[in-house]
Structure formats: C-alpha cells, structure tokens
Design a protein around this motif. Sequence first.
Motif, mmCIF file in Angstrom:
data_model
loop_
_atom_site.group_PDB
_atom_site.id
_atom_site.type_symbol
_atom_site.label_atom_id
_atom_site.label_comp_id
_atom_site.label_asym_id
_atom_site.label_seq_id
_atom_site.Cartn_x
_atom_site.Cartn_y
_atom_site.Cartn_z
ATOM 1 N N VAL A 51 13.392 19.036 -37.474
ATOM 2 C CA VAL A 51 13.836 18.256 -36.323
ATOM 3 C C VAL A 51 14.638 17.049 -36.788
ATOM 4 O O VAL A 51 14.240 16.342 -37.720
ATOM 5 C CB VAL A 51 12.628 17.781 -35.487
ATOM 6 C CG1 VAL A 51 13.089 16.934 -34.298
ATOM 7 C CG2 VAL A 51 11.797 18.973 -35.020
ATOM 8 N N LEU A 52 15.764 16.807 -36.115
ATOM 9 C CA LEU A 52 16.600 15.636 -36.365
ATOM 10 C C LEU A 52 16.771 14.868 -35.067
ATOM 11 O O LEU A 52 17.102 15.447 -34.031
ATOM 12 C CB LEU A 52 17.977 16.062 -36.889
ATOM 13 C CG LEU A 52 19.006 14.941 -37.092
ATOM 14 C CD1 LEU A 52 18.580 13.999 -38.205
ATOM 15 C CD2 LEU A 52 20.387 15.532 -37.384
ATOM 16 N N ASP A 53 16.543 13.558 -35.134
ATOM 17 C CA ASP A 53 16.818 12.678 -33.995
ATOM 18 C C ASP A 53 18.005 11.809 -34.373
ATOM 19 O O ASP A 53 17.929 11.004 -35.304
ATOM 20 C CB ASP A 53 15.590 11.822 -33.686
ATOM 21 C CG ASP A 53 15.789 10.894 -32.485
ATOM 22 O OD1 ASP A 53 16.902 10.844 -31.944
ATOM 23 O OD2 ASP A 53 14.817 10.223 -32.106
ATOM 24 N N VAL A 54 19.119 11.986 -33.659
ATOM 25 C CA VAL A 54 20.325 11.215 -33.937
ATOM 26 C C VAL A 54 20.309 9.955 -33.075
ATOM 27 O O VAL A 54 20.105 10.019 -31.868
ATOM 28 C CB VAL A 54 21.601 12.047 -33.674
ATOM 29 C CG1 VAL A 54 21.762 13.126 -34.734
ATOM 30 C CG2 VAL A 54 21.595 12.688 -32.290
ATOM 31 N N GLY A 55 20.496 8.793 -33.707
ATOM 32 C CA GLY A 55 20.370 7.542 -32.984
ATOM 33 C C GLY A 55 18.919 7.300 -32.613
ATOM 34 O O GLY A 55 18.577 7.019 -31.469
ATOM 35 N N CYS A 56 18.040 7.386 -33.618
ATOM 36 C CA CYS A 56 16.590 7.432 -33.360
ATOM 37 C C CYS A 56 15.988 6.095 -32.977
ATOM 38 O O CYS A 56 14.844 6.043 -32.520
ATOM 39 C CB CYS A 56 15.865 7.977 -34.592
ATOM 40 S SG CYS A 56 15.910 6.882 -36.033
ATOM 41 N N GLY A 57 16.717 4.984 -33.166
ATOM 42 C CA GLY A 57 16.152 3.686 -32.833
ATOM 43 C C GLY A 57 14.874 3.422 -33.608
ATOM 44 O O GLY A 57 14.812 3.632 -34.824
ATOM 45 N N THR A 58 13.820 3.001 -32.913
ATOM 46 C CA THR A 58 12.560 2.678 -33.583
ATOM 47 C C THR A 58 11.638 3.880 -33.748
ATOM 48 O O THR A 58 10.468 3.722 -34.088
ATOM 49 C CB THR A 58 11.816 1.553 -32.846
ATOM 50 O OG1 THR A 58 11.478 1.983 -31.527
ATOM 51 C CG2 THR A 58 12.682 0.294 -32.767
ATOM 52 N N GLY A 59 12.177 5.078 -33.501
ATOM 53 C CA GLY A 59 11.538 6.279 -34.016
ATOM 54 C C GLY A 59 10.516 6.996 -33.167
ATOM 55 O O GLY A 59 9.840 7.905 -33.673
ATOM 56 N N GLU A 60 10.379 6.695 -31.880
ATOM 57 C CA GLU A 60 9.322 7.326 -31.101
ATOM 58 C C GLU A 60 9.433 8.849 -31.037
ATOM 59 O O GLU A 60 8.424 9.555 -31.106
ATOM 60 C CB GLU A 60 9.278 6.743 -29.686
ATOM 61 C CG GLU A 60 8.758 5.322 -29.617
ATOM 62 C CD GLU A 60 7.292 5.195 -30.021
ATOM 63 O OE1 GLU A 60 6.552 6.198 -29.944
ATOM 64 O OE2 GLU A 60 6.889 4.081 -30.415
ATOM 65 N N HIS A 61 10.644 9.378 -30.925
ATOM 66 C CA HIS A 61 10.777 10.836 -30.829
ATOM 67 C C HIS A 61 10.594 11.508 -32.185
ATOM 68 O O HIS A 61 10.081 12.635 -32.264
ATOM 69 C CB HIS A 61 12.118 11.201 -30.188
ATOM 70 C CG HIS A 61 12.255 10.676 -28.805
ATOM 71 N ND1 HIS A 61 13.259 9.833 -28.420
ATOM 72 C CD2 HIS A 61 11.463 10.842 -27.705
ATOM 73 C CE1 HIS A 61 13.109 9.512 -27.142
ATOM 74 N NE2 HIS A 61 12.019 10.106 -26.692
ATOM 75 N N VAL A 62 11.007 10.840 -33.244
ATOM 76 C CA VAL A 62 10.757 11.362 -34.595
ATOM 77 C C VAL A 62 9.254 11.438 -34.837
ATOM 78 O O VAL A 62 8.729 12.441 -35.353
ATOM 79 C CB VAL A 62 11.422 10.466 -35.662
ATOM 80 C CG1 VAL A 62 11.169 11.020 -37.053
ATOM 81 C CG2 VAL A 62 12.918 10.334 -35.404
ATOM 82 N N LEU A 63 8.545 10.379 -34.479
ATOM 83 C CA LEU A 63 7.108 10.341 -34.709
ATOM 84 C C LEU A 63 6.369 11.322 -33.806
ATOM 85 O O LEU A 63 5.339 11.879 -34.198
ATOM 86 C CB LEU A 63 6.600 8.913 -34.509
ATOM 87 C CG LEU A 63 7.198 7.902 -35.499
ATOM 88 C CD1 LEU A 63 6.734 6.493 -35.164
ATOM 89 C CD2 LEU A 63 6.847 8.262 -36.938
ATOM 90 N N MET A 64 6.894 11.571 -32.614
ATOM 91 C CA MET A 64 6.335 12.615 -31.760
ATOM 92 C C MET A 64 6.416 13.968 -32.458
ATOM 93 O O MET A 64 5.437 14.727 -32.490
ATOM 94 C CB MET A 64 7.081 12.662 -30.425
ATOM 95 C CG MET A 64 6.615 13.740 -29.475
ATOM 96 S SD MET A 64 7.652 13.863 -27.978
ATOM 97 C CE MET A 64 9.171 14.535 -28.698
ATOM 98 N N ALA A 65 7.588 14.263 -33.041
ATOM 99 C CA ALA A 65 7.763 15.534 -33.760
ATOM 100 C C ALA A 65 6.860 15.594 -34.989
ATOM 101 O O ALA A 65 6.249 16.627 -35.280
ATOM 102 C CB ALA A 65 9.223 15.719 -34.152
ATOM 103 N N ALA A 66 6.777 14.478 -35.712
ATOM 104 C CA ALA A 66 5.904 14.434 -36.889
ATOM 105 C C ALA A 66 4.454 14.667 -36.488
ATOM 106 O O ALA A 66 3.690 15.323 -37.213
ATOM 107 C CB ALA A 66 6.056 13.095 -37.600
ATOM 108 N N GLY A 67 4.064 14.141 -35.331
ATOM 109 C CA GLY A 67 2.705 14.337 -34.844
ATOM 110 C C GLY A 67 2.399 15.784 -34.511
ATOM 111 O O GLY A 67 1.224 16.180 -34.461
#
Length: 207
Positions: A51-67
């Motif tokens: 999963v890649l989040d482009v323009g991730c800011g402070t990362g909430e969607h990245v961390l959702m995927a990591a979770g």
Amino acid sequence: MSDTPDFRHSGAGNPWHRPDDLYASRPPWDIGRPQQAFLALAEQGEIRGRVLDVGCGTGEHVLMAAGLGLDATGLDLAARALDSARRKADERNLTARFLLHDARELADLGESFDTVLDCGLFHIFNDEDRSSFVESLRSVVRPAGRYFMLCFSDRQPGDQGPRRVTRDEIESAFAAGWYVDSIEPTTIDITSDPEGVRAWFVAATRI
C-alpha cells in the motif's frame, strides 16, 4: 464559517512552495483518524497487498493499512508531517515507512504497489502537474492494482481552498491506462466544519 475552510493552498500557484508551512499549525484536514471512505474500504477488504499513500500528511491512512498487517508506505513533501507520522507509528507500535518524496516522481522509487490511497493530493495540481502525477502513478501501480482517491468536488460552494474538480476532469485524467470503476459523491471530514466538505470518492484500476 466562510464558504470553505482555509486549506492553506489552492490549485493556483505552486502547491509545492514551502510544504512544511502547511503544518506550522494543525491544518483542518489533519483529523487524527482515517477518513470514513477509506475506513469502509479497509472493512470491505479492498485495501490489500503493498500500500502507498501519496500525500500522506501525518500518516493516518498509512497506519490504518499497517494495522491490517499490510506493507504500508507514505510519502509527502512536508517533513514536519512525516515526523509526526513516524511518532504516531512508534506510539502505536506499528511498522510503516514514511518518505520525503515528490508524488510526481514515483518512478524514482523503483517499486510497485497494489493499492494507492490519495486523500487531498490530486486536487492541488494544475493541469500540467496533474498529467505528470497520473503518469507517475501508473508507473508504480501493478496491473489490476487499485487507486482510491478523495478530492475536492465542484459541488462545494465558494472558491476558497483547493481547486474544484469535476467528474469530467477525473475521467479525462484517467482516460489512458486506467479503468475508472466509480466516481461517487462523498465528503472529506475536516476539523473546522462538522459537515465536512463536498468531495468525490474515486476508484480506478490500472490496465
């Protein structure tokens, strides 16, 4: 409240000018949780693979995927936002990668992804940068990979904040090399208005 909240940037001018300034104080799109549209995707099992989040800011969607146990990467040009994202990952005991990188130059990563998330990046681009971004995006999304995007809609009244995007513009941007699965009206949640802002939720598949 004005017609739209102060999103600190718009489609006019250079959206990449001093990106850290966007996070000098908490911006309205930094809501401290994932957007509802992306949470629903996660619940439906649509966020998968790398999963890649482009323009991730402070990362909430990245961390959702990591979770979810997925290999998750976020990138942004705001170092201050990425620092916050890394702190969140540490605090939540999640493994995720955050890169200072230009989304118009994704091919330079030399990687490929199954799912790409975009909350609020597409709508900041002018026409030239939009074309560069879509080409860049296609270079890293695997065939049959998915791109999910939330962007400002032309249904949002007023003219403050980011550039409004029409359905036709989305379809035109992804006309070559993509199949646009759906463009649905939704909202982007923000801290400055409980009703959020009117948006499009887009799902596209790389051909």
